[in-house]
Design a protein around this motif. Sequence first.
Motif, short mmCIF file in Angstrom:
data_model
loop_
_atom_site.label_atom_id
_atom_site.label_comp_id
_atom_site.label_asym_id
_atom_site.label_seq_id
_atom_site.Cartn_x
_atom_site.Cartn_y
_atom_site.Cartn_z
N VAL A 182 23.46 78.97 24.88
CA VAL A 182 22.30 78.12 25.17
C VAL A 182 21.63 77.68 23.86
CG1 VAL A 182 20.02 78.01 26.27
CG2 VAL A 182 21.92 79.20 27.40
N PHE A 183 21.28 76.39 23.80
CA PHE A 183 20.61 75.82 22.63
C PHE A 183 19.35 75.10 23.07
CE2 PHE A 183 25.14 76.00 21.74
CZ PHE A 183 25.18 76.59 20.48
N ARG A 184 18.41 74.97 22.14
CA ARG A 184 17.18 74.24 22.39
C ARG A 184 16.91 73.28 21.24
NH1 ARG A 184 13.09 79.17 24.25
NH2 ARG A 184 14.08 79.59 26.29
N LEU A 185 16.48 72.07 21.57
CA LEU A 185 16.16 71.06 20.56
C LEU A 185 14.79 70.46 20.86
CD1 LEU A 185 19.60 69.21 20.29
CD2 LEU A 185 18.58 70.71 18.55
N ASN A 254 15.82 72.55 15.00
CA ASN A 254 16.85 71.61 15.43
C ASN A 254 18.08 71.60 14.53
OD1 ASN A 254 14.92 71.00 17.33
ND2 ASN A 254 15.04 68.79 17.05
N ARG A 255 18.32 72.69 13.84
CA ARG A 255 19.51 72.81 13.00
C ARG A 255 20.56 73.63 13.75
NH1 ARG A 255 15.79 74.27 7.72
NH2 ARG A 255 14.74 72.24 7.61
N LEU A 256 21.47 72.92 14.40
CA LEU A 256 22.47 73.58 15.24
C LEU A 256 23.55 74.26 14.40
CD1 LEU A 256 22.93 70.75 17.89
CD2 LEU A 256 21.67 72.89 18.19
N ARG A 257 24.01 75.41 14.86
CA ARG A 257 25.08 76.14 14.16
C ARG A 257 26.45 75.60 14.52
NH1 ARG A 257 22.12 79.82 16.68
NH2 ARG A 257 23.85 80.41 18.04
#
Length: 286
Positions: A182-185, A254-257
Motif C-alpha cells: 500500500v502506498f499513499r501520495l 511522495n517519493r515512491l520506492r
Amino acid sequence: MSIPATIDAAAFTREWEDWHAAHERRRADPHGFLAVTGLFWLSEEPTAVPGLPGLWSTGAEGPTVELAHDEELIVEGATVGGTHRFGPIAERDGVTVGFSGGVVEVATRGGRGILRPRRSDFAFLRAYAGTPVYPADPGWRVPARFVRFIAPRSIEVGAAVDGLSHVYDSPGYAEFAIDGEVFRLLAFPGHRPGELFILFTDATSGVTTYAANRTVTIEVADDSDDTVIDFNRAVNLPCAYTDFATCPLPPAENRLRIAVEAGEKTPSDRVEGVFSATGIVPSGRL
C-alpha cells in the motif's frame, strides 16, 4: 504490470496516444513554456530586461513598467505606453502581455515578481521533436481511494529554482496498492473543480525519468472516495525542459520506492541558463 482482464489493451493504447499527442501540441504552443527565453526577477529599482521594451520594477502596487515614447505593450488587447502598473499579482498567478516579437509573462513566484519572455522563434521550441515515453500499459492504471483530511493541510515544498518554495493546501491523499503493498501520495488542488494533481518521484527518477519530479492528475467527486491514478499519464513539468522554470518539487511523502515504468521519460534536450543577480538567460546550449 499485468493487464486487467476488463481492459481492451489496443483501445487503451489508442486513447492514450490521442491524449499524449494533444498534450504535446499544448506543450509546443508558439507562446508556451518551450518558448520561454529567460527568467528575470523584479526589484524596486527600474531595470531594463534584455529583449523587452521599458524599465521594469515591482513594489507594494505590484509590477510596473516605464515605457519610452516609442515603446508599447499590448495588455488585454489594448495598446499601452508610458507608465503601466499591473497591480498586485497573487502567488502562482500572472498575466501575459504582448510586445514586438513575442509575449511576456508577468507573474509572482515564491513571493517575488518575475518576467518570462516567450518567443515563437526561440531555437529550442523550433527544434523540439517530442518527449520519449514508456509504452502505454493498462496495468499502470491503478484504482485508488482518496482519503480526505478533516481540514486542508498547508504543505510547503521546494522549487526548481534555489531560494524559492511553494505552499499548497492539500485536501488529502490517494491510497493505492501495487503487488500487495500500500502506498499513499499527497494531492494538491488542480486547475478545475474535482481535479487534483500529484507530484512524485520514484525509482526511475534520475535513471529513465526526470530526476526532480513528475506529475499526474486524478479526478475526485464530492460524493465518492473512489478514483484512479493512471501513471501512463504521468508527465514532465517545465523544469524538465528548461532552467527558466520555478516548478514545485514533490513533498517527502511522495517519493515512491518502486519503479513507475510508465508515462514520460527524461527529455532528450533542455535549455541551460547562465545565472546572474537579475535573472537567467540562455547559456548558448539548447
